[in-house]
Design a protein around this motif. Structure first.
Motif, short mmCIF file in Angstrom:
data_model
loop_
_atom_site.label_atom_id
_atom_site.label_comp_id
_atom_site.label_asym_id
_atom_site.label_seq_id
_atom_site.Cartn_x
_atom_site.Cartn_y
_atom_site.Cartn_z
N ALA A 62 0.91 -1.20 0.13
CA ALA A 62 0.05 0.02 -0.05
C ALA A 62 0.83 1.41 0.05
O ALA A 62 2.17 1.48 0.44
CB ALA A 62 -1.07 -0.16 1.31
N ASP A 63 0.20 2.39 -0.59
CA ASP A 63 1.04 3.65 -0.47
C ASP A 63 -0.31 4.68 -0.41
O ASP A 63 -1.40 4.45 -0.78
CB ASP A 63 2.06 3.95 -1.37
CG ASP A 63 1.36 4.10 -3.07
OD1 ASP A 63 0.45 4.29 -3.26
OD2 ASP A 63 2.36 4.16 -3.82
N ASN A 64 0.11 6.10 -0.18
CA ASN A 64 -0.87 7.06 -0.26
C ASN A 64 -0.74 8.03 -1.30
O ASN A 64 -1.09 9.13 -1.11
CB ASN A 64 -0.71 7.85 1.12
CG ASN A 64 -1.22 6.90 2.27
OD1 ASN A 64 -2.26 6.13 2.19
ND2 ASN A 64 -0.29 6.88 3.55
N CYS A 65 -0.12 7.42 -2.53
CA CYS A 65 0.28 8.42 -3.46
C CYS A 65 -0.82 8.66 -4.45
O CYS A 65 -1.80 7.79 -4.45
CB CYS A 65 1.44 8.13 -4.20
SG CYS A 65 3.10 7.92 -3.44
N VAL A 66 -1.08 9.65 -5.14
CA VAL A 66 -2.02 10.14 -6.11
C VAL A 66 -1.71 9.43 -7.34
O VAL A 66 -0.54 9.56 -7.88
CB VAL A 66 -2.19 11.34 -6.19
CG1 VAL A 66 -3.41 11.79 -7.38
CG2 VAL A 66 -2.70 12.09 -4.76
N ASN A 90 -6.66 7.35 -4.49
CA ASN A 90 -6.60 7.54 -3.09
C ASN A 90 -5.42 6.60 -2.64
O ASN A 90 -5.23 6.31 -1.49
CB ASN A 90 -7.67 6.92 -2.51
CG ASN A 90 -8.79 8.09 -2.62
OD1 ASN A 90 -8.76 9.24 -2.69
ND2 ASN A 90 -9.99 7.28 -2.92
N GLY A 91 -4.46 6.13 -3.68
CA GLY A 91 -3.30 5.41 -3.46
C GLY A 91 -3.57 3.95 -3.69
O GLY A 91 -4.65 3.56 -3.90
N ILE A 92 -2.49 3.20 -3.43
CA ILE A 92 -2.45 1.80 -3.83
C ILE A 92 -2.92 1.01 -2.67
O ILE A 92 -2.34 1.23 -1.71
CB ILE A 92 -1.28 1.18 -4.14
CG1 ILE A 92 -0.94 1.97 -5.57
CG2 ILE A 92 -1.19 -0.23 -4.45
CD1 ILE A 92 0.49 1.63 -5.89
N PRO A 93 -3.94 0.18 -2.88
CA PRO A 93 -4.42 -0.80 -1.57
C PRO A 93 -3.21 -1.90 -1.50
O PRO A 93 -2.67 -2.31 -2.40
CB PRO A 93 -5.60 -1.18 -1.77
CG PRO A 93 -5.62 -1.22 -3.52
CD PRO A 93 -4.90 -0.09 -3.85
N PRO A 103 -2.67 -6.67 -7.41
CA PRO A 103 -1.97 -7.40 -8.07
C PRO A 103 -1.32 -6.13 -9.12
O PRO A 103 -1.81 -5.20 -9.66
CB PRO A 103 -2.84 -8.08 -9.26
CG PRO A 103 -3.97 -8.39 -8.09
CD PRO A 103 -4.17 -7.20 -7.06
N PHE A 104 0.05 -6.29 -9.59
CA PHE A 104 0.82 -5.39 -10.26
C PHE A 104 0.03 -5.44 -11.68
O PHE A 104 -0.08 -4.36 -12.14
CB PHE A 104 2.01 -5.88 -10.47
CG PHE A 104 2.92 -4.83 -11.55
CD1 PHE A 104 3.25 -3.71 -11.20
CD2 PHE A 104 3.23 -5.27 -12.68
CE1 PHE A 104 3.87 -2.90 -12.28
CE2 PHE A 104 3.77 -4.50 -13.62
CZ PHE A 104 4.16 -3.15 -13.10
N GLY A 105 -0.62 -6.57 -12.18
CA GLY A 105 -1.13 -6.27 -13.41
C GLY A 105 -2.31 -5.47 -13.29
O GLY A 105 -2.52 -4.79 -14.37
N THR A 106 -3.14 -5.27 -12.49
CA THR A 106 -4.25 -4.47 -12.18
C THR A 106 -3.80 -3.00 -12.29
O THR A 106 -4.69 -2.34 -12.78
CB THR A 106 -4.89 -4.95 -10.83
OG1 THR A 106 -5.72 -6.12 -10.97
CG2 THR A 106 -6.08 -3.87 -10.84
N PHE A 107 -2.69 -2.81 -11.24
CA PHE A 107 -2.14 -1.33 -11.40
C PHE A 107 -1.76 -0.94 -12.77
O PHE A 107 -2.30 -0.04 -13.15
CB PHE A 107 -1.03 -1.34 -10.37
CG PHE A 107 -0.73 0.04 -10.31
CD1 PHE A 107 -1.25 0.97 -9.52
CD2 PHE A 107 0.67 0.38 -10.65
CE1 PHE A 107 -0.86 2.21 -9.33
CE2 PHE A 107 1.15 1.76 -10.72
CZ PHE A 107 0.39 2.64 -10.12
#
Length: 817
Positions: free
Chosen positions: A177-181, A187-190, A194-198
């Motif tokens: 997880a992170d809080n970056c935009v 709202n960041g990465i939960p 999965p990297f493929g989703t991101f």
């Protein structure tokens, strides 16, 4: 005609970002390469922007600046290998990076969008309205631009160790997880995403917002963990963990599902790995058959550009052929050529290939046979890259390779080659059997070595497609195939073909061969075999030792010949190469070793061990194609390929050493290449080829005493004839002549005539033959100079004019003739 030509380019040529400068760069791109774009329905520009972090970091703000590939040398050096003993001052490109020019421009996403739009507009205008696409790139590694996403915030996705420890993205990992935009995740990465989703969601936003048309996955993304290496998620160099194959295979496949769920429609093009279907599956669990058929809208991987760097053309061509044996449903595939490197200050056309065109002609001589039994060459071409590391686009590096690219496209294969690889593509990608996976790993490495030792392999057909074809399609060819798994449709089709009289060269361990297959091969299997350093005998002559690793070589050497089987090579009582009727076999021992410090299996020292891959040529000679090389121990062997084009036999070759002598004899006789002289010796034509060669052969000579024969193109000097070729130095020879397809059964022959417009000839006995080799003419007992003339297809007889009827008759031939 090709469907697409891609011009790969970094942003470095755009050294200024005013409108006029951007337009001028785009105009140069398309004006330079217009001749090759004319051979295609569409043109594309693939932009090497950074390393893909511009996609990962994209927030949706077009006015944001982004890190781009403005460097020479390796970025992110803290995760790359540095060797202080070699470069103590860190001056080398692998130890640090340099800014490519003073005051490089600052890019925003909006300015990048302007470049994309200008490329499309200018390209279409210069190319006469032809469609122009622009593609983005994503690279999993540390080379091209600084990446805080990969190497600061999300090191967890870098599980691959291709260029150092944990520095390549493993596509089927998950993110912390992170809080970056981010554009797709404001709202960041939960946790656990999965990297493929991101990557899929970010790509959908990035490609749409900036006006891209497709995305390129670079350096093996989506095709395993260590995509440049012999090892991977299944093979660690010490053992194969085949019990993990089902889980690993599903992990690899899941990336593609996750990506496509978020980015469903943009076409994907891929670089793939440096290896083959069988090696990728057995060491990294890559289910390429399932990926091809997963509905992912992808273009399959092309030939690897690595051959330019290490000269390992066997690896390039073997991997390329394996990947095109089957294709996604669209049945398109790509040939890629390496001209410039925009990162590492080398221009392969000059400093890797030495201005020689072998890596144009050799891959373009390769082709597949599709399910309909048609020979299919590449439908797409990509040029990496049209700019060099300094952002220059030198005209000489367009004008010099361009004629070869056009000629290679024109003369790509259009008929079944002399040797055809029958490759079990689907079976390899779906196996969970440990023995089969060990055999596919070993078999593909053996084929790599065989090509590197001059085995003339240019064509592939998948085992599934082969089963759909009539056997007559292959009647003039030698089939080259691994020993099939027992009880499979592949085995049944190969046994039927071999038992029906077809020529087959099988390779591989007999550990799992069925009784029927062993009978076909004329072999039995011993209970115990041997491995390690063993003696080897070839053709009845002791050749020192071989070294066989049973881990990478699929078990022990354990085949025994049956009575009536001709043993071509052996190790003690065990057979290594045999022929039984029209079926040959080689064990497929690999004369290369795994070394932890090397990405690939390393060829053994030929001063110490016999190169066992050369036994493929020994066996092939028994089936009619006899190719021999005379070289010093330790010299690298030639790579010599044969393909068919327009009823000719085409040679495409690369000689690491031009001192090597090549001798060739075929089922049709000794080949005589146009524009060559050859010395016939014991039925072989002999040559000292240059570094790179691509030549046409339409003449084969046999039944002649030793001597020098010459072949050359002649001026037609005829209103009736379109083309003339002369063959001289013949002595009571049998000559077989393959004319072009349009006149393959209709040519004119002149023996010892005056070689220009006159056609007076000595008597010559010629007959037209159609057999397994095609349609050709055969002339027997030919002595002197033979000229073959091919007629103009559009010629219509014309009566003599009144002026021509009044002719000045001259007896004999004028002195000036």
């Amino acid at each position: 005609m090709l469907k697409n030509v891609t011009l790969e380019c970094s942003l470095k040529p755009f050294k200024k970002l005013d409108d006029a400068y951007i337009t001028s760069v785009c105009e140069q791109i398309f004006n330079d390469w217009a001749p090759i774009c004319a051979e295609s329905e569409m043109a594309s520009v693939m932009l090497w922007i950074a390393d893909g972090s511009e996609i990962l970091d994209y927030k949706g703000n077009l006015d944001e600046e982004f890190e781009w590939g403005r460097y020479a040398g390796g970025c992110n050096t803290r995760v790359m290998r540095w060797y202080p003993d070699r470069d103590p001052q860190r001056e080398g490109l692998h130890s640090r990076s340099y800014i490519y020019t003073e005051n490089p421009p600052v890019f925003t996403y909006r300015k990048l969008k302007q470049v994309i739009n200008t490329l499309k507009m200018v390209g279409s205008r210069v190319l006469g309205g032809k469609p122009v696409r622009v593609g983005a790139t994503f690279d999993p590694g540390p080379e091209f631009a600084n990446s805080t996403f990969k190497y600061d915030r999300h090191r967890e996705i870098c599980a691959g160790s291709t260029m150092g420890f944990n520095n390549f993205i493993y596509a089927n990992t998950t993110l912390h997880a992170d809080n970056c935009v981010y554009a797709g995740f404001p709202n960041g990465i939960p946790e656990g995403l999965p990297f493929g989703t991101f990557l899929g969601r970010q790509s959908q936003h990035f490609l749409t917002d900036l006006g891209f048309d497709y995305l390129w996955f670079s350096n093996g993304l989506g095709f395993g963990r260590d995509t440049w290496a012999t090892t991977g998620a299944v093979f660690d160099g010490k053992e194969f963990q085949f019990d993990q194959i089902d889980a690993v295979r599903e992990d690899v496949f899941s990336f593609w599902r996750y990506f496509r769920a978020e980015c469903p429609d943009f076409p994907i093009e891929t670089r793939g790995t440096n290896l083959s279907v069988g090696i990728d599956y057995s060491k990294d669990g890559v289910p390429l058959y399932d990926i091809y058929n997963g509905g992912f809208g992808m273009l399959p991987p092309p030939n690897s550009p690595w051959a330019a760097l290490d000269g390992d053309f066997g690896l390039e061509l073997m991997g390329y052929l394996s990947r095109i044996a089957e294709l996604p449903p669209e049945e398109n595939y790509l040939y890629r050529y390496y001209i410039h490197d925009p990162w590492w200050i080398n221009s392969p056309w000059y400093d890797r290939y030495q201005g020689q065109a072998h890596d144009i002609y050799m891959p373009l001589s390769c082709a597949r046979i599709n399910k309909k039994g048609e020979v299919q060459g590449p439908t797409h071409m990509s040029l990496l890259t049209i700019d060099n590391t300094f952002g220059d686009m030198p005209a000489s590096c367009v004008r010099e390779p361009l004629p070869h690219l056009l000629k290679g496209l024109k003369e790509k294969a259009d008929a079944v080659a002399p040797v055809v690889w029958v490759y079990p593509f689907r079976e390899y990608c779906q196996s969970s059997d440990a023995g089969m996976m060990n055999r596919m790993f070993s078999g593909d490495w053996f084929v790599r070595g065989a090509i590197n030792h001059g085995f003339p392999l240019t064509m592939v057909v998948s085992s599934d497609n082969f089963q759909k074809h009539d056997a007559s399609l292959y009647q003039g060819a030698v089939l080259f195939a691994p020993i099939p798994e027992p009880g499979t449709d592949f085995e049944a089709s190969m046994l039927s073909y071999a038992n029906g009289g077809g020529k087959v060269l099988f390779y591989g361990s007999v550990d799992n061969a069925s009784k029927e297959m062993l009978k076909c091969l004329g072999l039995t299997r011993a209970e115990q075999g041997v491995s390690g350093v063993q003696p080897i005998t070839v053709g009845g002559e002791a050749k020192g030792n071989l070294s066989h690793d049973k881990l990478t070589g699929a078990g022990e050497i354990n085949a025994l010949p049956c009575p009536g089987t001709k043993v071509l090579a052996s190790s003690g009582k065990y057979a290594l190469a045999t022929v039984f009727g029209r079926v040959a076999w080689v064990r497929g021992c690999i004369s290369s070793d795994y070394k932890p410090t090397s990405r690939l299996l390393v060829p053994q020292d030929e001063h110490l061990y016999y190169p066992t891959e050369t036994l493929a040529l020994v066996a092939l000679a028994e089936l009619g194609w006899d190719i021999r090389y005379e070289k010093e121990a330790g010299q690298r062997s030639p790579v010599v390929l044969f393909s068919r084009y327009d009823n000719a036999f085409m040679l495409s070759s690369y000689l690491p050493s031009t001192t090597v002598k090549t001798s060739i004899k075929t089922p049709l006789g000794a080949p005589v290449f146009i524009a060559y002289e050859t010395k016939l010796e014991n039925g072989y034509s002999t040559y000292y080829f240059p570094k790179a060669e691509h030549k046409e052969c339409r003449f084969f000579v046999s039944d002649m005493e030793d001597g020098i024969v010459s072949c050359k193109e002649l001026p037609p000097v005829s209103f009736i004839m379109r083309r003339r070729i002369g063959l001289s130095g013949l002595k009571d020879a049998t000559v077989r002549i393959f004319a072009e397809n349009y006149c393959k059964d209709n040519v004119n022959f002149t023996l010892d005539g005056v070689i220009d417009e006159y056609t007076v000839s000595k008597p010559i006995d010629v007959k037209c033959i159609t057999d397994e080799h095609g349609t050709y003419f055969e002339a027997r007992h030919v002595t002197g100079n033979l000229v073959v003339s091919m007629p103009r297809p559009d010629y219509k007889p014309q009566p003599l004019s009144e002026w021509d009827k009044d002719v000045n008759i001259v007896e004999g031939v004028p002195d000036y003739m």
